[in-house]
Scaffold this motif. Sequence first.
Motif, short mmCIF file in Angstrom:
data_model
loop_
_atom_site.label_atom_id
_atom_site.label_comp_id
_atom_site.label_asym_id
_atom_site.label_seq_id
_atom_site.Cartn_x
_atom_site.Cartn_y
_atom_site.Cartn_z
N ASP A 41 -1.05 2.23 -6.03
CA ASP A 41 -1.14 2.05 -4.58
C ASP A 41 -2.33 2.84 -4.05
N THR A 43 -3.65 2.91 -1.25
CA THR A 43 -3.58 3.35 0.15
C THR A 43 -3.01 4.76 0.27
N LEU A 44 -2.46 5.29 -0.81
CA LEU A 44 -1.84 6.62 -0.76
C LEU A 44 -2.48 7.57 -1.77
N ASN A 52 8.35 5.45 -0.50
CA ASN A 52 7.15 4.80 -1.03
C ASN A 52 7.45 3.78 -2.12
N GLY A 182 1.81 5.32 6.43
CA GLY A 182 0.36 5.51 6.32
C GLY A 182 -0.29 4.73 7.44
N ASP A 183 -1.58 4.47 7.31
CA ASP A 183 -2.30 3.71 8.34
C ASP A 183 -1.80 2.28 8.43
N GLN A 184 -1.21 1.80 7.34
CA GLN A 184 -0.57 0.50 7.37
C GLN A 184 0.65 0.53 6.47
N GLY A 185 1.61 -0.36 6.77
CA GLY A 185 2.82 -0.38 5.96
C GLY A 185 4.08 -0.36 6.80
N PRO A 234 -3.03 -4.40 9.07
CA PRO A 234 -4.38 -3.81 8.99
C PRO A 234 -5.09 -3.74 10.34
#
Length: 967
Positions: A41, A43-44, A52, A182-185, A234
């Motif tokens: 992943d 994004t992390l 997660n 996070g910033d997306q999810g 996004p």
Amino acid sequence: MALHDEKHEWGATRVRDTFLDYFKERGHTFVPSSSVVPLSDPTLLFTNAGMNQYKAIFLGTVDPASDFAQLKRAVNSQKCIRAGGKHNDLDDVGKDSYHHTFFEMLGNWSFGDYFKKEAIQYSWELLTKVYGIDPKRLYVTFFEGSEGLDPDLEAKELWKDVGVPEDHILPGDMKDNFWEMGDQGPCGPCSEIHYDLRQPEGENYRNAASLVNQDDPEVIEIWNNVFIQYNREPDKSLRPLPNKHVDTGMGFERLVCVLQGKKSNYDTDVFTPLFKRIQEITGARDYRGKFGKDDPDGIDTAYRVVADHVRTLSFAIADGGVPNNVGRGYVVRRVLRRGARYARKYFETDIGDFFSKIVPSLVEQMGDMFPEIKKKEADIKEILDEEEKSFAKSLDRGEVMFEKYAQKAKVKGSNDLPGDDVWRLYDTYGFPVDLTKLMAEERSLNINDKEVEEAQERAREASKGDKKAGAVLVKLDVHDLGALENMKDVPKTDDSPKYGRENITAVIKAIYHNKKFLTSTKEVPEGEQFGVLLDRTNFYAEQGGQEYDTGRLLVDDEAEISIENVQVYAGYVLHTGYLKYGELSVGSEVIAEYDELRRHPIRSNHTGTHVLNYALREVLGNEVDQKGSLVAPEKLRFDFSHKSGLSDADLAKIEQICTEYIRQNSEVFAKDVPLATAREIRGVRAVFGETYPDPVRVVSVGVPVEDLLTDVKNPQWEKVSVEFCGGTHVKQTGEIKELVILEESGIAKGIRRIVAVTGQDAYDVQRQASEFEEQLARVEKMKYSPEKEAEAKKMQVDLNQLTISALTKNQFRDRFAKIQKSILDEQKAAAKADNKRVMDIVTNHFTKNEEARFFVEKVEWSSNVTKAINEAIKSVSGPKSALREKSVYLFSANQDDGKVVHGCYVSEHFKAQGADGPKWASSVTGIVGGKAGGKPGAPTAVGQGTNAHKIDEGIEEARKWIENFQV
């Protein structure tokens, strides 16, 4: 009694077990903690919360064949790191009683099963009834609404229902009560539970509502119930999820603190065993639990930092998060260097093997719950030592330079540390900027982040110029060597220190640029590459297949040369690179500092090459001769004589012998031996045609060279790796960790080549193989479907690009070939079944309606339906068909992509009335779109359309059209 000797009714292990058991008894499946390093992943940086690993469930993208697809309720204790990215607690660690970079998150989950009501009831019952926490000291929060989102009044009412008084139920904003991974999810409103650590005076409870979420050390959040309802897209918009889920997280360390009646997480038996070990190692005073100004010598803060950081480092490394200069690897390196500096400054202890001495205590404490740290204990310790030793080389000097910069700022009457100085502390001495900030804070100095970024950008731009200017390597030619021979004050370089592992001091004997020997770097045009000759060097010059070292030559804070290549010419070792700052002259004494973190994997790969050479002879026989090699940081390459390619069985045997040799952790010995004597050693390996010095360096893996020389003809030496070699090697083969062969190929007639990796790179390729194997196993279990076909196509691309063990790759190819064959077989079977299904529809209609002259019908969509319709039309229209006198029009449509397929046959009866296939088909193409094919006057036609939503109109039109020709 010392703090670490206290025993508690609610010991840490019992607290964890009680939580897990409570939810297991209520139908929750225990799911082991996922890796703290989410390698799949991007994004992390790190797993920062328990949810997660369930991301695919929340998003509805979970593989239906996986265990997770059936999961409705789950419970676990998840390893988490918050030391980088969106969630970063690194700067707060040590300063307060409750922040950690590594912590455990106790959690229970519902995936489309129960929601807010049950989650809130479970939380309250477990805390107040099972753990026996005083409910009067608990406070809860709910989401107050924001950004067009309604307040979560449902949660507020549910908290009232379980008995929480209204003045203990508080609204919270997006920051505190809307949780995002996070910033997306996946995300959603949340409801926190806070606890007042201050003991009431008798029955006089204070109301601490005003202190909730105010960073008060006595009023702490312990549990968060997140109600997952949305996905952050996004473009930052919120999109409702198809199912509602519960995701809860309770800080294990904080819960233990509450149950043990402490004011600080660090006073509990989660940390006290580590404190005890730190005290044993350092001889420091007892931990007293003081903060800030109450901890004037900083030792209590250092206890907290070191204990926290050893947990983060051990779990990160165990899960594959090794220190390096990029992303999560850099975070791990920063944490280690921050902790090492605390140990060095406050405990006044040597670093180099400090953290590794604490690791066994951590493994004893947590290895049963998290067996991966027990399994990887040796690797964790080795990597920590390697990193510490690298940092130790420059820590003392960097601290001296920091003091110099600090004094310079004070003399100027400024409280600001210049950005150039901060950047130099990182670039030259390896001090991460946040470590320098910490040191600046201790001296009441400020750092301007923008200045640091500007200094970094200037260095980056200068580096770009260097690379451009350095397109052609500075070299010595025969004329230069002749000139050097006549320069009596420039001796040939003593490079014996290259076999050591320390920085050395050396004297500059010559500076070379543009075919001239200069006296000072001042004579070199700015940004241009030049060469330096020293009286002695610890840098390895490229030779014997081993790549050169890189590093630096410097006088602290006066001048620095970045060394990017090292070559040897007739005994003169030329270090080539660029001046970073300052000025150096012939006669200057410099610190020679090679890059240990580049040298380390080279050493592993070089000893790995010797082990491989030995294994090849064991498997293929003594006729195998080395024909060349390359030893680089990222791989080893070995060329050898052999008539044919190696079988999988040969590769397996070679890898097995290498693994056994490495596992023995044999010591590596080296000694200079007279060449004539060395050649007599039984089984010694040397490159045919190579010219060796006299004496020659003999490297023996597992047996001291002195022992070999006592009986050079001893046949036992055939079972030992013995080679002539001037390269650098590990001290013991265990440092190599693993050797994995990536490739075996032919490069010329009778010459084969093996490419292999060792150490962390070997672990990485094994991990990639393991991840791919999981995908392979999943696709193998899948039933035939378009999804399986799509997965297989993607997997074929991935398999071709995969860098893994050659042996494993061959096995994967065999398994994948079976998958492809099964898909092909299933495609044929499905096509046959589809053909039959469509034809049966036609046959059954006319069997039941014998008088009917035509049939217009829509059949169910499938991936083979186009062919099935074509085959049905062919069958009906065939010369021997019993249905030849019937007219048929078949349609099918896929609403997802708008596609329509159709085909028709016009019997002689209708042709006699003026109908034909193309005319019939054209009657519907205006509705369903696309085109239809068929020769004018032909009985058959087939077509494809693009308006699936108009399929029923098209069918009606086809029916009306043929009816007009019915007599």
